[in-house]
Design a protein around this motif. Sequence first.
Motif, PDB file in Angstrom:
ATOM      1  N   ALA A 153      -3.025  -7.266  -3.146  1.00 30.87           N
ATOM      2  CA  ALA A 153      -1.609  -6.992  -3.400  1.00 30.87           C
ATOM      3  C   ALA A 153      -1.392  -5.511  -3.681  1.00 30.87           C
ATOM      4  O   ALA A 153      -2.219  -4.862  -4.334  1.00 30.87           O
ATOM      5  N   PRO A 154      -0.301  -4.939  -3.174  1.00 34.62           N
ATOM      6  CA  PRO A 154       0.022  -3.546  -3.500  1.00 34.62           C
ATOM      7  C   PRO A 154       0.172  -3.356  -5.005  1.00 34.62           C
ATOM      8  O   PRO A 154       0.558  -4.276  -5.731  1.00 34.62           O
ATOM      9  N   THR A 155      -0.113  -2.150  -5.456  1.00 38.04           N
ATOM     10  CA  THR A 155       0.054  -1.777  -6.866  1.00 38.04           C
ATOM     11  C   THR A 155       0.855  -0.486  -6.937  1.00 38.04           C
ATOM     12  O   THR A 155       1.016   0.213  -5.925  1.00 38.04           O
ATOM     13  N   THR A 203       1.432   2.069  -3.749  1.00 36.69           N
ATOM     14  CA  THR A 203       2.677   1.779  -3.040  1.00 36.69           C
ATOM     15  C   THR A 203       3.888   2.207  -3.851  1.00 36.69           C
ATOM     16  O   THR A 203       4.003   1.868  -5.034  1.00 36.69           O
ATOM     17  N   LEU A 250       7.880  -1.733  -1.685  1.00 36.22           N
ATOM     18  CA  LEU A 250       7.450  -2.868  -0.876  1.00 36.22           C
ATOM     19  C   LEU A 250       8.663  -3.484  -0.192  1.00 36.22           C
ATOM     20  O   LEU A 250       9.694  -3.713  -0.823  1.00 36.22           O
ATOM     21  N   ALA A 277       2.532  -8.272  -6.497  1.00 34.90           N
ATOM     22  CA  ALA A 277       3.018  -6.891  -6.515  1.00 34.90           C
ATOM     23  C   ALA A 277       4.158  -6.734  -7.507  1.00 34.90           C
ATOM     24  O   ALA A 277       4.219  -5.740  -8.266  1.00 34.90           O
ATOM     25  N   VAL A 311       5.386  -3.076  -8.876  1.00 38.28           N
ATOM     26  CA  VAL A 311       5.755  -2.394  -7.631  1.00 38.28           C
ATOM     27  C   VAL A 311       7.248  -2.606  -7.367  1.00 38.28           C
ATOM     28  O   VAL A 311       7.754  -3.722  -7.475  1.00 38.28           O
ATOM     29  N   CYS A 328      10.453  -3.273  -5.235  1.00 37.58           N
ATOM     30  CA  CYS A 328      10.689  -3.989  -3.987  1.00 37.58           C
ATOM     31  C   CYS A 328      12.069  -3.648  -3.448  1.00 37.58           C
ATOM     32  O   CYS A 328      13.049  -3.662  -4.198  1.00 37.58           O
TER      33      CYS A 328
END
Length: 262
Positions: A45-47, A51, A54, A70, A75, A77
Amino acid sequence: MRIDILLVRHPADRVSPVIPAMIEHLEEHGATVRRLYPDEGALAAPTPETTDLLILKAKTPAALEVARSAHEAGVRCFNPYPVTELCRDKVATTMALQEHGVPVPETWTVQDLADLERELAGGPLIVKPVRGSQGQGVEVVRTVEDLRALDYGQDAVMAQRFMTPDGPDRKIYRIGDEVFCVERVWPPTSYEDKLGRLVELPPAVEAVARACGDALGIDVYGVDVIEHQGEPYVVDLSSFPGFKGVPDAGRRLGAHVLSQRG
């Protein structure tokens, strides 16, 4: 700006130019874009360290799980995970809209289709899977025999009173402050049918469409609004649709994404 996009890989014969055009616009303006395909294998998962933003385009269970992780990691979004998850459930979405005064048809949720038989006395119903998409499994039911012919397995289903539209189907799309109305034939038999034609949006219908975003706290979405006896009703909503028929949709989306720079 480091942007991750959760995607599903479409068949080669499926025409879908909006996302490529959006990515092209982002990269032309200096963004670094990673295309992530959660359904093709395990994906970290992006962190916040990897990132800046998202974009949750895919809404499969695997994509939603990555987006949830995320989101919990902090993160940002573009289209918020909690709203996207909510919009996967047609009943929860309808209830949320109704609670904010958005007009929707009379609605029921049942586990057993037989529970809808008595509702047919009031007129035809539209029956659909609670977590369906792209019109799959949507049926107009006019008789008890029609109802008994349906099979959704053990899944709960949602039913709404069928309201004969005053005119053709309308897809209404919002990107930031801009709202577009695309008129289409149903069911579409070609890509041109899906593109439809851009038409002027009646003020009352635009007000209802904007109210959907206000209710959910989003400004990028698509909504199906029918007019029945001169009154608008919301019958479906998507948190990130295909935007077919919206002029220069990819660039408009890309510009709106870039406006979210922190």
